[in-house]
Design a protein around this motif. Sequence first.
Motif, short mmCIF file in Angstrom:
data_model
loop_
_atom_site.label_atom_id
_atom_site.label_comp_id
_atom_site.label_asym_id
_atom_site.label_seq_id
_atom_site.Cartn_x
_atom_site.Cartn_y
_atom_site.Cartn_z
N ARG A 189 1.88 4.56 -2.17
CA ARG A 189 1.26 5.39 -3.19
C ARG A 189 2.15 6.59 -3.48
O ARG A 189 2.57 7.31 -2.57
N THR A 238 -11.39 -0.03 2.37
CA THR A 238 -10.72 -0.36 1.13
C THR A 238 -11.69 -0.37 -0.03
O THR A 238 -12.90 -0.40 0.15
N VAL A 239 -11.15 -0.31 -1.21
CA VAL A 239 -11.93 -0.33 -2.42
C VAL A 239 -11.43 -1.49 -3.27
O VAL A 239 -10.29 -1.86 -3.15
N VAL A 244 -9.65 4.98 -8.96
CA VAL A 244 -10.55 3.88 -8.60
C VAL A 244 -11.36 3.49 -9.83
O VAL A 244 -11.57 4.30 -10.74
N GLY A 284 -6.58 -3.88 -0.47
CA GLY A 284 -6.53 -2.67 -1.28
C GLY A 284 -6.12 -1.45 -0.49
O GLY A 284 -6.18 -1.43 0.73
N THR A 316 -6.41 -0.87 -5.95
CA THR A 316 -7.56 -0.82 -5.04
C THR A 316 -8.37 -2.11 -5.11
O THR A 316 -9.45 -2.17 -4.55
N LEU A 339 -8.61 4.33 1.38
CA LEU A 339 -8.92 5.60 0.76
C LEU A 339 -8.84 6.77 1.73
O LEU A 339 -8.43 7.86 1.39
N ALA A 374 -0.55 -3.89 -3.73
CA ALA A 374 -1.40 -2.69 -3.72
C ALA A 374 -0.57 -1.41 -3.78
O ALA A 374 -0.81 -0.45 -3.05
N LEU A 421 -5.97 8.58 -5.57
CA LEU A 421 -5.78 7.23 -6.03
C LEU A 421 -6.86 6.88 -7.05
O LEU A 421 -8.05 7.05 -6.78
N ARG A 469 0.83 -1.21 0.00
CA ARG A 469 0.00 0.00 0.00
C ARG A 469 0.87 1.27 0.00
O ARG A 469 0.71 2.14 0.84
#
Length: 441
Positions: A204, A357-358, A315, A348, A343, A351, A225, A313, A202
Motif C-alpha cells: 500500500r 480483511t475487507v 473501501v 484482501g 480489499t 485494515l 491486493a 485504504l 498487500r
Amino acid sequence: MTGWLATIGAAWAADVVVQDTVELEAALDTAEAGDVIHLGAGVWYLPKQIDAEVTLVGAGSTATTVMTRGRIESFAPLTFEDLELDTTASNLEAVLAHAFLTLRNVDVVLPKTAFDGISCLAGCLLEDVAFTGEGTQPGAVWAKGGPLTLRRVTLDGFASVAPVIDLYGAGALTLEDVTLTGVDSVYQLVHRLASGPSSLVRVRAACTTTDKPAVRLVGAVTMEAVAIDTAAGVAIEVEGDLDLRHGTIRSAGDVTVETTGDLALWSSVIGRSVDVGGTLSGGYDLFEVPPVPAGLVGSLTGDAALEGGPCELPVPSDGSPVVDAGDPAEVDRDGSRSDIGATGGPEGFPLDGTGTTVPGGTTPGGAVDLDRDGYPAGEDCDDADPGVHPGAEEDVGGADRDCDGWTDPAGPFLPRCAVGDAREGLLWLLALVAVRRRSVR
C-alpha cells in the motif's frame, strides 16, 4: 556451513549477556559464528565494523536503542532483533552489509545523509520493521544483490531523493504487507534495475508523491491486493510481464499501468487507462475513466464509489459497483463473490494489522462483520463462518458454534481452548483408571 560443520558451529555458538558498551565491544571482538548477544534496556553504541556472524537481540524497540557512531559495516551475516536502530549520527549509510543482513522487530530511524539507510550487498530480509526519518535522505533500502525480502514493513513520513526500496541485482524481490505513507520521492517508491522475479502482495502506497512512476520493475512481476494512489503520471511501469490481481491503482496521468510485455488484469480498480506492449487479458475490472480496453471480460466503467479518509485504504461504500463484481472464480471469506479492488479478494489488504480483511459486512454500529451474520469480529469467535456466532445452535461433538467456550450443548462440557484434544485426554484418564484397578486386584 553444512552437515557436520554446521553442527559443530552450532555447538560452539553462545548466548552472551552484556551489561554495558565496553562488554558489548568485547563480546563482538571475541564472537564466534552464530553467537547471540543480548542487550538490555537502555542506549547502546556499536562499533563501526562487525566481522563475526552474530545476532544482536534487544529487550524491545521501545526499550533498547542501538546508536551508531557512523556507518555500521558488517562482513559476515548480521542480525538485529527486538530493538531500535538509531542511525541519525551517521553521515553515510546506516548499515553497509557485505554479507546477508536480517532485521526482525526493529524500528529504524534513518539518517539525513547522501547515502541509503540500509545497503545490502548480498541480500537482506526485513520482517516487522518500521522506518522513520526527518528531512530528506536517499532511499530506505538498497540491495546490490538479492534476494531482497520485506514483510510487514512500514515506511512513514520522510522525503527521498532516490528510490525508497531499490534492488539493483537479479535476485528475487518480495514485498508482503508493506505500507508507505507520507513518503515523498523524486524517483520511484519501489524500483529494480536488473531483470528478475518480483512479487508484491498487500503493498500500500498512500499519501505519497513521486516525480516518476511509483513502481518501476524489470522482469516477470506478480501483484496481489496492491493499492497505489500517486500524483505521478504513471503508477506502475513494468519492463516485462505483469500479473495484477485485486489492485486499486490510481495516478494523475492518462496511463495508470504500463507494460512492455503481457498484462493479465483481474478484479482491479484502474484510475484511467493501461498501455500494454504485449497481450492484454483478464476481466472483472473497473475503469474509473471509460472506456474499458478491449479483451477484458465482465469489466465495468464509472465511479468506483470507494471511501476512505486521508492516507486510508479506500473501501467499497454501500451500493458500490465493485461489490460482488470481481472474478466469479474467487470468493470472499464469507463465501460471496469477490469484490473488485485491493480489499476485495480472499487475500484482501488487512485494515488494522490483525489480519482482518475487507470486504465483508458491517454491523449496524459500523463494526467489521466479515461473515455478515450480525455479530462483529470481537464477539464472533469465527468471523469467517456465518453459522458460528453467539446464540447459534450448538453441534454435539462438534466445534463451539455459539461462542460460549464449550464444544457440546449437553453432557460432559469440554473447554474449547483446552490444550490438546480433551477427548483424547479423557481416554487416557480412563485407561489409567483401568490400569490402577487391575493393579489393585
